[in-house]
Design a protein around this motif. Structure first.
Motif, PDB file in Angstrom:
ATOM      1  N   SER A   1      13.724  12.833  -9.646  1.00  0.00           N
ATOM      2  CA  SER A   1      14.620  12.752  -8.493  1.00  0.00           C
ATOM      3  C   SER A   1      13.823  12.477  -7.228  1.00  0.00           C
ATOM      4  N   PHE A   2      14.302  11.555  -6.455  1.00  0.00           N
ATOM      5  CA  PHE A   2      13.586  11.221  -5.224  1.00  0.00           C
ATOM      6  C   PHE A   2      14.531  10.578  -4.231  1.00  0.00           C
TER       7      PHE A   2
ATOM      8  N   ALA B   1      10.042  13.450  -2.577  1.00  0.00           N
ATOM      9  CA  ALA B   1      10.322  14.022  -3.897  1.00  0.00           C
ATOM     10  C   ALA B   1       9.713  15.410  -3.993  1.00  0.00           C
ATOM     11  N   GLY B   2       9.951  16.023  -5.127  1.00  0.00           N
ATOM     12  CA  GLY B   2       9.397  17.355  -5.365  1.00  0.00           C
ATOM     13  C   GLY B   2      10.458  18.419  -5.308  1.00  0.00           C
ATOM     14  N   LYS B   3      10.025  19.649  -5.497  1.00  0.00           N
ATOM     15  CA  LYS B   3      10.950  20.798  -5.533  1.00  0.00           C
ATOM     16  C   LYS B   3      11.626  20.990  -4.167  1.00  0.00           C
ATOM     17  N   ASN B   4      12.850  21.517  -4.220  1.00  0.00           N
ATOM     18  CA  ASN B   4      13.574  21.907  -3.001  1.00  0.00           C
ATOM     19  C   ASN B   4      13.754  20.784  -2.017  1.00  0.00           C
ATOM     20  N   LEU B   5      14.047  19.594  -2.540  1.00  0.00           N
ATOM     21  CA  LEU B   5      14.369  18.461  -1.656  1.00  0.00           C
ATOM     22  C   LEU B   5      15.658  18.827  -0.917  1.00  0.00           C
ATOM     23  N   PRO B   6      15.621  18.870   0.418  1.00  0.00           N
ATOM     24  CA  PRO B   6      16.808  19.337   1.143  1.00  0.00           C
ATOM     25  C   PRO B   6      17.996  18.393   0.973  1.00  0.00           C
ATOM     26  N   ASP B   7      19.200  18.948   1.144  1.00  0.00           N
ATOM     27  CA  ASP B   7      20.397  18.099   1.102  1.00  0.00           C
ATOM     28  C   ASP B   7      20.316  17.075   2.218  1.00  0.00           C
ATOM     29  N   PHE B   8      20.905  15.932   1.969  1.00  0.00           N
ATOM     30  CA  PHE B   8      20.854  14.857   2.952  1.00  0.00           C
ATOM     31  C   PHE B   8      21.952  15.055   3.983  1.00  0.00           C
TER      32      PHE B   8
ATOM     33  N   LEU C   1       0.858  -1.180   0.000  1.00  0.00           N
ATOM     34  CA  LEU C   1       0.000   0.000   0.000  1.00  0.00           C
ATOM     35  C   LEU C   1       0.904   1.243   0.000  1.00  0.00           C
ATOM     36  N   VAL C   2       0.507   2.240  -0.767  1.00  0.00           N
ATOM     37  CA  VAL C   2       1.194   3.538  -0.759  1.00  0.00           C
ATOM     38  C   VAL C   2       0.163   4.596  -0.387  1.00  0.00           C
ATOM     39  N   PHE C   3       0.488   5.407   0.611  1.00  0.00           N
ATOM     40  CA  PHE C   3      -0.441   6.463   1.021  1.00  0.00           C
ATOM     41  C   PHE C   3       0.355   7.703   1.416  1.00  0.00           C
ATOM     42  N   LYS C   4      -0.356   8.830   1.456  1.00  0.00           N
ATOM     43  CA  LYS C   4       0.275  10.112   1.784  1.00  0.00           C
ATOM     44  C   LYS C   4       0.648  10.156   3.257  1.00  0.00           C
ATOM     45  N   ASP C   5       1.869  10.613   3.557  1.00  0.00           N
ATOM     46  CA  ASP C   5       2.242  10.835   4.948  1.00  0.00           C
ATOM     47  C   ASP C   5       1.352  11.937   5.522  1.00  0.00           C
ATOM     48  N   ILE C   6       0.851  11.707   6.736  1.00  0.00           N
ATOM     49  CA  ILE C   6      -0.088  12.651   7.358  1.00  0.00           C
ATOM     50  C   ILE C   6       0.598  13.971   7.709  1.00  0.00           C
ATOM     51  N   SER C   7       1.906  13.956   7.826  1.00  0.00           N
ATOM     52  CA  SER C   7       2.657  15.156   8.198  1.00  0.00           C
ATOM     53  C   SER C   7       3.842  15.320   7.251  1.00  0.00           C
ATOM     54  N   PRO C   8       3.557  15.745   5.999  1.00  0.00           N
ATOM     55  CA  PRO C   8       4.598  15.729   4.967  1.00  0.00           C
ATOM     56  C   PRO C   8       5.779  16.641   5.300  1.00  0.00           C
ATOM     57  N   LYS C   9       6.992  16.117   5.113  1.00  0.00           N
ATOM     58  CA  LYS C   9       8.213  16.885   5.379  1.00  0.00           C
ATOM     59  C   LYS C   9       8.710  17.588   4.118  1.00  0.00           C
ATOM     60  N   VAL C  10       8.281  17.128   2.955  1.00  0.00           N
ATOM     61  CA  VAL C  10       8.651  17.739   1.672  1.00  0.00           C
ATOM     62  C   VAL C  10       7.402  17.740   0.785  1.00  0.00           C
ATOM     63  N   ALA C  11       7.525  18.328  -0.419  1.00  0.00           N
ATOM     64  CA  ALA C  11       6.344  18.535  -1.271  1.00  0.00           C
ATOM     65  C   ALA C  11       5.608  17.227  -1.571  1.00  0.00           C
ATOM     66  N   ILE C  12       6.372  16.195  -1.899  1.00  0.00           N
ATOM     67  CA  ILE C  12       5.763  14.873  -2.135  1.00  0.00           C
ATOM     68  C   ILE C  12       6.327  13.927  -1.090  1.00  0.00           C
ATOM     69  N   HIS C  13       5.472  13.448  -0.206  1.00  0.00           N
ATOM     70  CA  HIS C  13       5.914  12.578   0.890  1.00  0.00           C
ATOM     71  C   HIS C  13       4.903  11.440   1.010  1.00  0.00           C
TER      72      HIS C  13
END
Ligand code: AMP
Ligand code: ZN
Length: 110
Positions: free
Chosen positions: A80-81, A103-110, A26-38
């Protein structure tokens, strides 16, 4: 498993925004997204963490990686992800194996 929030999501006892589903995943949206696509990619069966995997789970793990590939393919613009799995009590809040698809714009550096 009782009292596992992700098992309850799999059983539709707790609502979630489902992104994709197969027999085993199952794939679902994180309830508290840390980046644009989480998104969170999880096995439907309860496995605590990576350390709990056995050789019988090899195909399942392959399916999870291919799901990440598919999600990236479907992204508009960028492929990129990051795929992150927190393991162990120091870093893992939910004790049901899961992979953060980030994923998404402005993915922070690791
Ligand atoms: P961790 O176990 O540290 O990898 O983090 C667990 C992740 O699950 C966090 O990013 C939470 O925001 C997310 N999470 C917890 N409960 C829910 C829920 N009911 N629906 C979607 N995401 C959740
Ligand atoms: Zn579970």
């Amino acid at each position: 498993m009782q009292n596992c929030i992700f098992c309850k999501i799999v059983a539709h006892e707790v609502p979630s925004l489902i992104v994709a589903e197969t027999d085993q995943i199952l794939v679902f949206k994180d309830i508290s997204p840390k980046v644009a696509i989480h998104d969170l990619i999880i096995p439907k069966k309860h496995i605590q963490d990576i350390q709990s995997l056995t050789a019988q789970d090899s195909a399942l793990m392959g399916e999870i990686i291919l799901m990440a590939q598919q999600l990236a393919r479907d992204l508009p613009g960028s492929q990129s992800f990051r795929l992150v799995s927190n393991n162990g009590p120091a870093v893992q809040l939910v004790s049901h194996l899961h992979f953060h698809f980030l994923a998404g714009k402005n993915l922070p550096d690791f």
